[in-house]
Design a protein around this motif. Structure first.
Motif, PDB file in Angstrom:
ATOM      1  N   THR A   1       0.860  -1.179   0.000  1.00  0.00           N
ATOM      2  CA  THR A   1       0.000   0.000   0.000  1.00  0.00           C
ATOM      3  C   THR A   1       0.899   1.233   0.000  1.00  0.00           C
ATOM      4  O   THR A   1       1.576   1.516   0.991  1.00  0.00           O
ATOM      5  N   ASP A   2       0.915   1.966  -1.117  1.00  0.00           N
ATOM      6  CA  ASP A   2       1.809   3.116  -1.244  1.00  0.00           C
ATOM      7  C   ASP A   2       1.301   4.329  -0.470  1.00  0.00           C
ATOM      8  O   ASP A   2       2.069   5.066   0.143  1.00  0.00           O
ATOM      9  N   HIS A   3       0.019   4.565  -0.529  1.00  0.00           N
ATOM     10  CA  HIS A   3      -0.567   5.713   0.160  1.00  0.00           C
ATOM     11  C   HIS A   3      -1.992   5.370   0.574  1.00  0.00           C
ATOM     12  O   HIS A   3      -2.638   4.526  -0.029  1.00  0.00           O
ATOM     13  N   VAL A   4      -2.459   6.044   1.593  1.00  0.00           N
ATOM     14  CA  VAL A   4      -3.800   5.784   2.125  1.00  0.00           C
ATOM     15  C   VAL A   4      -4.592   7.082   2.138  1.00  0.00           C
ATOM     16  O   VAL A   4      -4.126   8.107   2.647  1.00  0.00           O
ATOM     17  N   GLN A   5      -5.779   7.033   1.557  1.00  0.00           N
ATOM     18  CA  GLN A   5      -6.712   8.149   1.614  1.00  0.00           C
ATOM     19  C   GLN A   5      -7.604   7.957   2.842  1.00  0.00           C
ATOM     20  O   GLN A   5      -8.355   6.976   2.927  1.00  0.00           O
ATOM     21  N   VAL A   6      -7.523   8.884   3.777  1.00  0.00           N
ATOM     22  CA  VAL A   6      -8.153   8.689   5.087  1.00  0.00           C
ATOM     23  C   VAL A   6      -9.668   8.630   5.001  1.00  0.00           C
ATOM     24  O   VAL A   6     -10.304   7.719   5.567  1.00  0.00           O
ATOM     25  N   TRP A   7     -10.276   9.565   4.291  1.00  0.00           N
ATOM     26  CA  TRP A   7     -11.735   9.621   4.296  1.00  0.00           C
ATOM     27  C   TRP A   7     -12.382   8.394   3.641  1.00  0.00           C
ATOM     28  O   TRP A   7     -13.335   7.832   4.204  1.00  0.00           O
ATOM     29  N   PRO A   8     -11.921   7.951   2.483  1.00  0.00           N
ATOM     30  CA  PRO A   8     -12.485   6.695   1.958  1.00  0.00           C
ATOM     31  C   PRO A   8     -12.261   5.506   2.901  1.00  0.00           C
ATOM     32  O   PRO A   8     -13.129   4.636   3.019  1.00  0.00           O
ATOM     33  N   LEU A   9     -11.107   5.493   3.583  1.00  0.00           N
ATOM     34  CA  LEU A   9     -10.850   4.405   4.524  1.00  0.00           C
ATOM     35  C   LEU A   9     -11.832   4.445   5.685  1.00  0.00           C
ATOM     36  O   LEU A   9     -12.351   3.399   6.115  1.00  0.00           O
ATOM     37  N   LEU A  10     -12.100   5.645   6.199  1.00  0.00           N
ATOM     38  CA  LEU A  10     -13.090   5.774   7.271  1.00  0.00           C
ATOM     39  C   LEU A  10     -14.476   5.368   6.769  1.00  0.00           C
ATOM     40  O   LEU A  10     -15.258   4.747   7.504  1.00  0.00           O
ATOM     41  N   GLY A  11     -14.782   5.718   5.507  1.00  0.00           N
ATOM     42  CA  GLY A  11     -16.057   5.297   4.938  1.00  0.00           C
ATOM     43  C   GLY A  11     -16.155   3.790   4.822  1.00  0.00           C
ATOM     44  O   GLY A  11     -17.215   3.195   5.097  1.00  0.00           O
ATOM     45  N   ALA A  12     -15.040   3.141   4.425  1.00  0.00           N
ATOM     46  CA  ALA A  12     -15.024   1.679   4.345  1.00  0.00           C
ATOM     47  C   ALA A  12     -15.220   1.061   5.727  1.00  0.00           C
ATOM     48  O   ALA A  12     -15.946   0.062   5.880  1.00  0.00           O
ATOM     49  N   ALA A  13     -14.594   1.660   6.742  1.00  0.00           N
ATOM     50  CA  ALA A  13     -14.764   1.169   8.112  1.00  0.00           C
ATOM     51  C   ALA A  13     -16.210   1.305   8.557  1.00  0.00           C
ATOM     52  O   ALA A  13     -16.770   0.403   9.203  1.00  0.00           O
ATOM     53  N   ALA A  14     -16.856   2.430   8.200  1.00  0.00           N
ATOM     54  CA  ALA A  14     -18.265   2.616   8.553  1.00  0.00           C
ATOM     55  C   ALA A  14     -19.140   1.583   7.842  1.00  0.00           C
ATOM     56  O   ALA A  14     -20.081   1.022   8.435  1.00  0.00           O
ATOM     57  N   GLY A  15     -18.833   1.341   6.569  1.00  0.00           N
ATOM     58  CA  GLY A  15     -19.591   0.317   5.844  1.00  0.00           C
ATOM     59  C   GLY A  15     -19.438  -1.050   6.465  1.00  0.00           C
ATOM     60  O   GLY A  15     -20.408  -1.820   6.550  1.00  0.00           O
ATOM     61  N   LEU A  16     -18.225  -1.358   6.920  1.00  0.00           N
ATOM     62  CA  LEU A  16     -17.990  -2.640   7.577  1.00  0.00           C
ATOM     63  C   LEU A  16     -18.782  -2.742   8.874  1.00  0.00           C
ATOM     64  O   LEU A  16     -19.334  -3.806   9.199  1.00  0.00           O
ATOM     65  N   VAL A  17     -18.874  -1.643   9.617  1.00  0.00           N
ATOM     66  CA  VAL A  17     -19.654  -1.632  10.865  1.00  0.00           C
ATOM     67  C   VAL A  17     -21.134  -1.874  10.568  1.00  0.00           C
ATOM     68  O   VAL A  17     -21.802  -2.656  11.251  1.00  0.00           O
ATOM     69  N   VAL A  18     -21.656  -1.205   9.529  1.00  0.00           N
ATOM     70  CA  VAL A  18     -23.062  -1.397   9.155  1.00  0.00           C
ATOM     71  C   VAL A  18     -23.307  -2.839   8.732  1.00  0.00           C
ATOM     72  O   VAL A  18     -24.302  -3.464   9.132  1.00  0.00           O
TER      73      VAL A  18
END
Length: 429
Positions: free
Chosen positions: A190-207
């Motif tokens: 993983t070269d770089h991480v975009q924080v907001w999409p990652l947080l969105g993915a985490a929220a989707g996983l929680v749902v």
């Protein structure tokens, strides 16, 4: 009074043996399709119509949103393989929650063997590439994965009746291996991480997790949430297959909440539905787009196989995997004073260790992530194909030498004197 020594590769329970046999049958069919797809890709990529293969692989489709305007090859690697890793997540969670591996003593060996089978090939690769002074160390993880579908296709061709203990060990080793591979992808590729999409993915996983925990089984609810989670993970810069594993881990393994005896739990239900898609569609389609390398005749093949990157991959798959899996298993037996079953031999363990050197699907995926150079990417594919084929041939020879013994063991494991449907060996303490 001396305690009896623990078996190194114990026979699984009857329920576990039945489930593993069913899984392996499906994966064997998938392995055959994988081989057909790979051969078709190689033939097409080296034919006069090679340009049309490249055009098809590089055809871009999909919306621009969330960086989803991708080539068909990328859709296969990032999208279809997410299904494969979702099934891996389901399988691994089931093993550790209700399978035989909930017993730490049974779980220790395949986990340690998988780790050994990952470390040793990486060391072999690094030693080969570093000794040549080449800047190819980014591919150190390419020879660390085992392709269970390809391995089972070899078993089907050889015609062996692999004993239950060895079948379970092979399947569990491959599943743990795949989990380690996706962890390596997430951490090291993983070269770089975009924080907001990652947080969105985490929220989707929680749902998604909350929905399945509440007993939601409707596909029209779960599928959109899973797809959005996958898309956001892809946009974050972390490889989208990681989302597949995490979503698989979220699925509860227990039976249906209403207690209906005939109604399977959601994990069992989804695995039953998705494993044929994973083995029969996702992996073969990925292999079709990933395996098509233009060799360029004898000179091209020679150039590829003299590249330290390709040599490191071949050495890692053929030598590193065998040494890592077999060596770790021997060390576990040495330090725990465990014994092999009287019907098994260390040659059987060596055969499985060599078979573990078939590192096709995930190896090709890591190769695509490791190198941007088209030349190196082509050499990686040649190395993976050569190493996997060599490991397959060597494993077939070793397994064939023991096939008569395997038939005898299979007969013992199938005998049922009281006609209750459960062989007697599974009823003995």
């Amino acid at each position: 009074m001396n305690q009896p020594r623990q078996p190194l590769l114990p026979r699984p329970s009857w329920a576990e043996n039945t489930r593993v046999a069913d899984v392996l049958r499906k994966e064997t069919v998938g392995g055959a399709l994988l081989l057909v797809a790979s051969v078709a890709a190689l033939v097409w990529a080296n034919s006069p119509a090679a340009g049309s293969y490249e055009s098809l692989r590089d055809l871009r489709i999909g919306p621009e949103a969330l960086h989803l305007h991708l080539s068909l090859g990328t859709w296969a690697a990032d999208g279809l393989l997410a299904i494969f890793f979702f099934v891996v997540g389901l399988e691994l969670k089931r093993e550790f929650v209700v399978g035989d591996l909930r017993d730490p003593r049974r779980a220790a060996l395949p986990i340690l063997a998988a780790v050994g089978g990952m470390v040793a090939p990486a060391l072999v690769y690094v030693a080969v590439v570093a000794s040549a002074g080449r800047d190819g160390l980014a591919g150190w993880a390419i020879p660390t994965a085992t392709d269970i579908a390809f391995a089972l296709a070899v078993l089907a061709v050889v015609g062996t009746h692999l004993p239950a203990a060895l079948r379970t060990f092979l399947l569990t080793l491959a599943v743990v291996d795949d989990l380690l591979a996706v962890t390596v992808i997430a951490v090291f590729y993983t070269d770089h991480v975009q924080v907001w999409p990652l947080l969105g993915a985490a929220a989707g996983l929680v749902v998604f997790t909350g929905a399945v925990r509440r007993g939601v089984r409707a596909w029209w609810v779960l599928l959109p949430v899973a797809v959005v989670t996958w898309a956001l993970m892809h946009a974050s810069g972390i490889h989208a297959t990681v989302a597949g594993v995490l979503l698989g881990f979220a699925i509860p393994v227990a039976r249906a909440a209403d207690g209906s005896p005939g109604r399977p739990g959601l994990a069992e239900h989804l695995e039953h539905r998705l494993r044929p898609i994973s083995a029969g569609v996702a992996v073969p389609v990925f292999a079709f787009f990933a395996a098509g390398v233009a060799v360029g005749g004898g000179d091209g093949l020679r150039d590829s196989l003299t590249d330290p990157v390709a040599l490191g991959i071949v050495g890692g798959l053929v030598v590193g995997k065998a040494v890592g899996i077999f060596g770790t298993t021997w060390l576990v037996a040495r330090f725990t004073r465990a014994d092999l079953d009287e019907n098994l031999r260390w040659l059987d363990v060596l055969a499985l260790a060599v078979l573990g050197g078939i590192g096709f699907t995930v190896s090709l995926l890591i190769g695509e992530l490791a190198f941007d150079s088209e030349t190196l990417a082509a050499h990686v594919k040649v190395g993976v194909l050569t190493g996997s084929l060599t490991a397959a041939i060597l494993a077939a020879v070793l397994l064939r030498a023991r096939n008569r013994a395997y038939r005898r063991i299979a007969k013992i494991e199938s005998e049922d004197s009281d006609e209750d449907g459960v062989p007697d060996v599974y009823q003995q303490r």
